[in-house]
Design a protein around this motif. Structure first.
Motif, PDB file in Angstrom:
ATOM      1  N   THR A  30     -22.051  38.246 -15.818  1.00 12.49           N
ATOM      2  CA  THR A  30     -21.539  36.913 -16.131  1.00 12.49           C
ATOM      3  C   THR A  30     -22.320  36.339 -17.309  1.00 12.49           C
ATOM      4  O   THR A  30     -23.547  36.425 -17.275  1.00 12.49           O
ATOM      5  CB  THR A  30     -21.707  35.986 -14.906  1.00 12.49           C
ATOM      6  N   GLU A  34     -15.334  39.369 -18.275  1.00 11.38           N
ATOM      7  CA  GLU A  34     -13.881  39.280 -18.468  1.00 11.38           C
ATOM      8  C   GLU A  34     -13.405  39.945 -19.756  1.00 11.38           C
ATOM      9  O   GLU A  34     -12.206  40.153 -19.927  1.00 11.38           O
ATOM     10  CB  GLU A  34     -13.435  37.810 -18.436  1.00 11.38           C
ATOM     11  N   CYS A 385     -25.215  39.855  -5.035  1.00 12.66           N
ATOM     12  CA  CYS A 385     -24.920  38.901  -3.957  1.00 12.66           C
ATOM     13  C   CYS A 385     -26.081  38.844  -2.977  1.00 12.66           C
ATOM     14  O   CYS A 385     -26.431  37.779  -2.474  1.00 12.66           O
ATOM     15  CB  CYS A 385     -23.667  39.327  -3.200  1.00 12.66           C
ATOM     16  N   GLY A 459     -20.351  43.395  -6.255  1.00 13.84           N
ATOM     17  CA  GLY A 459     -19.801  42.173  -5.660  1.00 13.84           C
ATOM     18  C   GLY A 459     -20.015  40.913  -6.476  1.00 13.84           C
ATOM     19  O   GLY A 459     -19.092  40.143  -6.724  1.00 13.84           O
ATOM     20  N   MET A 460     -21.233  40.706  -6.920  1.00 12.36           N
ATOM     21  CA  MET A 460     -21.626  39.463  -7.589  1.00 12.36           C
ATOM     22  C   MET A 460     -20.711  39.092  -8.747  1.00 12.36           C
ATOM     23  O   MET A 460     -20.402  37.930  -8.961  1.00 12.36           O
ATOM     24  CB  MET A 460     -23.062  39.626  -8.100  1.00 12.36           C
ATOM     25  N   THR A 461     -20.288  40.091  -9.509  1.00 10.56           N
ATOM     26  CA  THR A 461     -19.496  39.803 -10.703  1.00 10.56           C
ATOM     27  C   THR A 461     -17.998  39.883 -10.426  1.00 10.56           C
ATOM     28  O   THR A 461     -17.200  39.926 -11.358  1.00 10.56           O
ATOM     29  CB  THR A 461     -19.879  40.766 -11.840  1.00 10.56           C
ATOM     30  N   GLY A 462     -17.609  39.962  -9.147  1.00 10.72           N
ATOM     31  CA  GLY A 462     -16.196  39.875  -8.821  1.00 10.72           C
ATOM     32  C   GLY A 462     -15.561  41.190  -8.387  1.00 10.72           C
ATOM     33  O   GLY A 462     -14.337  41.271  -8.269  1.00 10.72           O
TER      34      GLY A 462
ATOM     35  N   HIS B  39     -17.124  30.798 -13.262  1.00  7.55           N
ATOM     36  CA  HIS B  39     -17.087  32.148 -12.705  1.00  7.55           C
ATOM     37  C   HIS B  39     -18.502  32.522 -12.289  1.00  7.55           C
ATOM     38  O   HIS B  39     -19.460  31.923 -12.724  1.00  7.55           O
ATOM     39  CB  HIS B  39     -16.628  33.168 -13.759  1.00  7.55           C
ATOM     40  N   GLY B  40     -18.620  33.558 -11.462  1.00  9.43           N
ATOM     41  CA  GLY B  40     -19.948  34.081 -11.185  1.00  9.43           C
ATOM     42  C   GLY B  40     -20.550  33.530  -9.918  1.00  9.43           C
ATOM     43  O   GLY B  40     -19.866  33.263  -8.947  1.00  9.43           O
ATOM     44  N   MET B  41     -21.860  33.343  -9.970  1.00 12.76           N
ATOM     45  CA  MET B  41     -22.672  33.027  -8.801  1.00 12.76           C
ATOM     46  C   MET B  41     -22.057  31.965  -7.889  1.00 12.76           C
ATOM     47  O   MET B  41     -21.956  32.156  -6.689  1.00 12.76           O
ATOM     48  CB  MET B  41     -24.034  32.532  -9.294  1.00 12.76           C
ATOM     49  N   GLN B  43     -19.211  31.006  -7.330  1.00 11.87           N
ATOM     50  CA  GLN B  43     -17.973  31.284  -6.608  1.00 11.87           C
ATOM     51  C   GLN B  43     -18.246  31.755  -5.188  1.00 11.87           C
ATOM     52  O   GLN B  43     -17.354  31.803  -4.360  1.00 11.87           O
ATOM     53  CB  GLN B  43     -17.156  32.344  -7.349  1.00 11.87           C
ATOM     54  N   ARG B  44     -19.498  32.125  -4.900  1.00 11.49           N
ATOM     55  CA  ARG B  44     -19.843  32.547  -3.535  1.00 11.49           C
ATOM     56  C   ARG B  44     -20.019  31.341  -2.630  1.00 11.49           C
ATOM     57  O   ARG B  44     -21.137  31.009  -2.254  1.00 11.49           O
ATOM     58  CB  ARG B  44     -21.145  33.346  -3.534  1.00 11.49           C
TER      59      ARG B  44
END
Ligand SMILES: Cc1ncc(C[n+]2csc(CCOP(=O)(O)OP(=O)(O)O)c2C)c(N)n1
Ligand code: SF4
Lengths: 537, 189
Positions: A30, A34, A385, A459-462, B39-41, B43-44
């Motif tokens: 991040t 994208e 995550c 996970g962390m980045t989607g 976006h990113g962190m 979003q959790r």
């Protein structure tokens, strides 16, 4: 042509595709992720066979991009700012080898650290490597600069950096496309010395790089992306903006023109001549830049021994850290500021947390149980995550420094006598930079327990794929971990006793143990199910 | 004309879908748009917001200034209040009543409602229940959008068209569910 609504990241990817790119190389991060995700979804990329698969880490990505450039084709490597630390070795040296096919290094910075462990400014790396840097101020410039970057890169046979920041990477706006260019055909470098950095050759390369500097400055002076408007009447102040900061300046004046002379910098090195003119003309200078006071320091330190005030992040006119916004810029200009109401006291913070049902939660709770007799301070962790395992109710980890550091920090601490020394690392992070640390442990049979949290995704980045997917046991075995001490379990409450037991057994074992809790991330699972439903519908 | 809207909620509650629909409607008018997303962190399960700027004039900043928003549109009551520093003097606050309780101690709801209704221009609706009532359980976000549109100045037709554009590829049922949710939101008191 029609307008596309694109994130800054996506506009850049579409620009690169239309500029005839043959390969994107990247590891997610991040706010850069994208760019490549867009290319992975693009039909145009698929039709042109444009490479867009993830690399193991930023260093392998950077090197692959250099290789594609070697073969004469246009390549872009993308990463978040700290990724460039990982790729710094090939990056710095690529300024010496130069490019054959166009080579663009896109780095997305994260001022205010929305999703990062620091807010380093990649322009310093670009300056360090002595290459041109482009810093778009809006989504259309992201698109256009992809063309420009490849053009510059091939004109001077030099890598070009594109620097993005979070607010542009992740903001959407209209973008107009151009006629796409064809890809380059494969073409080996004409000069057999070009990519050979033996000292004798490298010395010549460095002289060549130095000789290019005045040309890079000239390019910046004439760049279509740098706007030099010095004719405004009020010369009590001259303003220099870089990248996105220009928007905030225009925003605070609304429909009125800015009453002061303004230089908008979107291409570096900084346009010296124009800046001298601005300085001579105005009583003081204000520098507005997103990130660190890079330009401000250059101007203060280098060019001027003068006494006129230079205002910005260094003298406190603007905050020293954190991203800019229209209000900060208004205050810096002495304009009236607006503000709604304070957040009512009753509003509680809502920090990010592991999702309900996340497999990491079960792995952490069982680990806590297994090590409770030793007290806190034994678990080195990493970035993903699972870093949220630091938060209550888990309180399970004690460090997060850089990707891969869990294993090597556990090693160093074990060497110092810490027992147990436990590393907790994600599957994707292990692939990124955990394997070499594991080799160090195996080489010395260090007494560590390495927990690789396998949620089958990044996970962390989607939820991206990663290169060692489905091969973790094989990799560990191959590197030399004893097969009896590679243990797996399914992290779920029902298996509590088994999980705690496995942790305890491997802590008791003197040597390198690897434990792999394996259960899919609930978010990627949800996405898969949703896609299935959509297909049915 | 310009509309600066802060969209607020918790990661995963669907505020980007609201942004996409309003954005689509604005584009069809030939308006300019900038939309900063998170976006990113965070979003959790953390608080998320999106700055949506729509205007018939070119837009410079991707961020809405503090004190400059025409509306806070929140799919969660406490999250609506988190962005009060952004709300302009005449601005509207449109919020869902149903809390998203993923923190250890969620504040007293009545006090949260009190803070919202203290604002001169507010709409506070039970979007979760309304969505269930019209059998569109997953479209709570669209109910909130429905309650907001007359204060943004878009017509029902414009938003309905945008919903069709955005949800088309998910199938006719999803489109219909969302259109019902929109209508229910418009009628909500
Ligand atoms: C050098 C570097 N590259 C990329 C990132 C961005 N990043 C942080 S965590 C992460 C991936 C984590 O994936 P994984 O290890 O599988 O853990 P998960 O999030 O799935 O639990 C990435 C890509 C970073 N912080 N540093
Ligand atoms: S995204 Fe996946 S890995 Fe990350 S917290 Fe949620 S369930 Fe866990």
């Amino acid at each position: 042509m029609e307008k596309l609504m694109l994130l800054g990241d996506e506009a850049l990817a579409q620009g690169a595709l239309d500029a005839g790119i043959s390969g994107f190389y990247a590891y997610p991060g991040t706010p850069s992720t994208e760019i490549v995700e867009y290319a992975q979804r693009s039909k145009q990329a698929a039709a042109g066979n444009v490479h867009s698969k993830w690399s193991s880490n930023e260093k392998t990505a950077m090197e692959s991009a250099i290789g594609m450039s070697y073969a004469g084709k246009r390549a872009m490597v993308c990463m978040k700012h700290v990724g460039l630390n990982v790729a710094a070795d090939p990056f710095m040296n690529s300024a010496f080898t130069g490019a054959n096919g166009g080579l663009v290094v896109t780095v997305a910075d994260d001022p205010s650290m929305h999703s990062s462990q620091n807010e380093q400014d990649s322009r310093l790396y670009g300056k360090f490597a002595m290459i041109p840097i482009l810093e778009p101020s809006n989504q259309q410039e992201c698109y256009d600069m992809a063309f420009w970057a490849f053009e510059l890169s091939e004109k001077y046979r030099i890598p070009v950096m594109i620097r993005l920041t979070t607010r542009l990477s992740h903001s959407r706006s209209g973008v107009v496309r151009r006629e796409p260019l064809p890809q380059n055909s494969m073409k080996k470098p004409e000069d057999i010395f070009q990519f050979m950095l033996l000292p004798a050759i490298a010395r010549k390369k460095y002289k060549h790089l130095i000789s290019l500097q005045p040309e890079f400055v000239q390019e910046a002076e004439a760049s279509p992306f740098n706007e030099i408007k010095l004719d405004a009447k009020d010369t009590s102040l001259g303003i220099i903006t870089t990248g996105l900061a220009y928007n905030y300046l225009r925003d605070v004046f609304g429909e009125k023109p800015v009453p002061y002379p303004v230089i908008k910098i979107c291409q570096y090195p900084i346009p010296d001549k124009a800046i001298h003119q601005l300085y001579d003309k105005c009583d003081s200078v204000l520098v507005l830049e997103e990130g660190m006071p890079v330009v401000e320091e250059m101007i203060k330190g280098l060019a001027f021994s003068g006494t006129k005030p230079i205002k910005g992040r260094l003298d406190g006119t603007l905050d020293r850290d954190g991203e800019l916004n229209p209000n900060k810029v208004a205050r810096a200009l002495g304009l009236p500021d607006t503000y709604g109401e304070d957040i009512p006291e009753i509003v509680a913070p809502r920090p990010p947390a592991l999702c309900v049902g996340c497999p990491h939660a079960d792995s952490f709770l069982a680990l806590n149980e297994a090590i409770k007799e030793y007290g806190r301070g034994h678990v080195f962790s990493d970035i993903g995550c699972y870093t949220l395992g630091f938060m209550p109710p888990y309180n399970a980890i004690n460090s997060c420094v850089d990707m891969g550091a869990s294993i090597t920090m556990a090693k160093g601490a074990a060497d110092a006598g810490l027992y147990p020394a436990i590393a907790v690392i994600g599957d994707s992070t292990f692939t990124h930079s955990g394997m070499t640390g594991l080799m160090d442990c195996i080489y010395e049979n260090t007494n560590v327990v390495i927990v690789i949290l396998d949620n089958l995704t990044t996970g962390m980045t989607g939820g991206q794929e990663y290169t060692a997917f489905g091969k973790l046991e094989e990799v560990c075995k191959g590197l030399g971990v004893h097969p009896d001490h590679i243990r797996t379990f399914f992290p779920i409450k029902k298996n509590w006793d088994e999980m705690v037991q496995i942790y305890k057994e491997e802590i008791a074992y003197e040597g390198v143990s690897v434990i792999i809790p394996r259960r899919e991330c609930v978010q990627t699972l949800k996405k898969k199910n949703m896609k299935l439903r959509e297909k049915k519908a | 004309m310009k509309k600066d809207i802060i969209l607020a909620g918790v990661g995963g509650q669907g505020i980007l879908t609201i942004a996409a629909i309003l954005g689509q409607a604005a584009i069809k008018r030939g308006w300019h748009l900038k939309q900063a997303e998170v976006h990113g962190m965070s979003q959790r399960g953390g608080d998320v917001q999106s700055h949506l700027r729509l205007s018939d004039q070119p837009i410079w900043s991707d961020l809405i200034p503090f004190g400059g928003a025409d509306m806070i549109l929140s799919v969660e009551p406490m999250e609506a209040l988190r962005y009060l520093p952004y709300l302009g003097k005449e601005g509207w606050i449109i919020a869902n009543r149903t809390p998203f309780e993923n923190i250890a101690v969620y504040p007293d709801l009545e006090k949260i409602y009190g803070e919202i209704t203290r604002q001169p221009n507010h709409v506070l609706i039970d979007a979760d229940t309304i969505a269930k009532d019209v059998k569109a359980n997953r479209a709570m976000n669209i109910v909130v959008l429905g309650a907001a549109i007359k204060h943004i100045g878009f017509s029902v037709e414009e938003i309905s068209d945008a919903i069709r554009d955005i949800f088309n590829r998910k199938g006719e049922k999803v489109v219909e569910d969302n259109l019902r949710a929109l209508q229910a939101g418009i009628e909500a008191k």
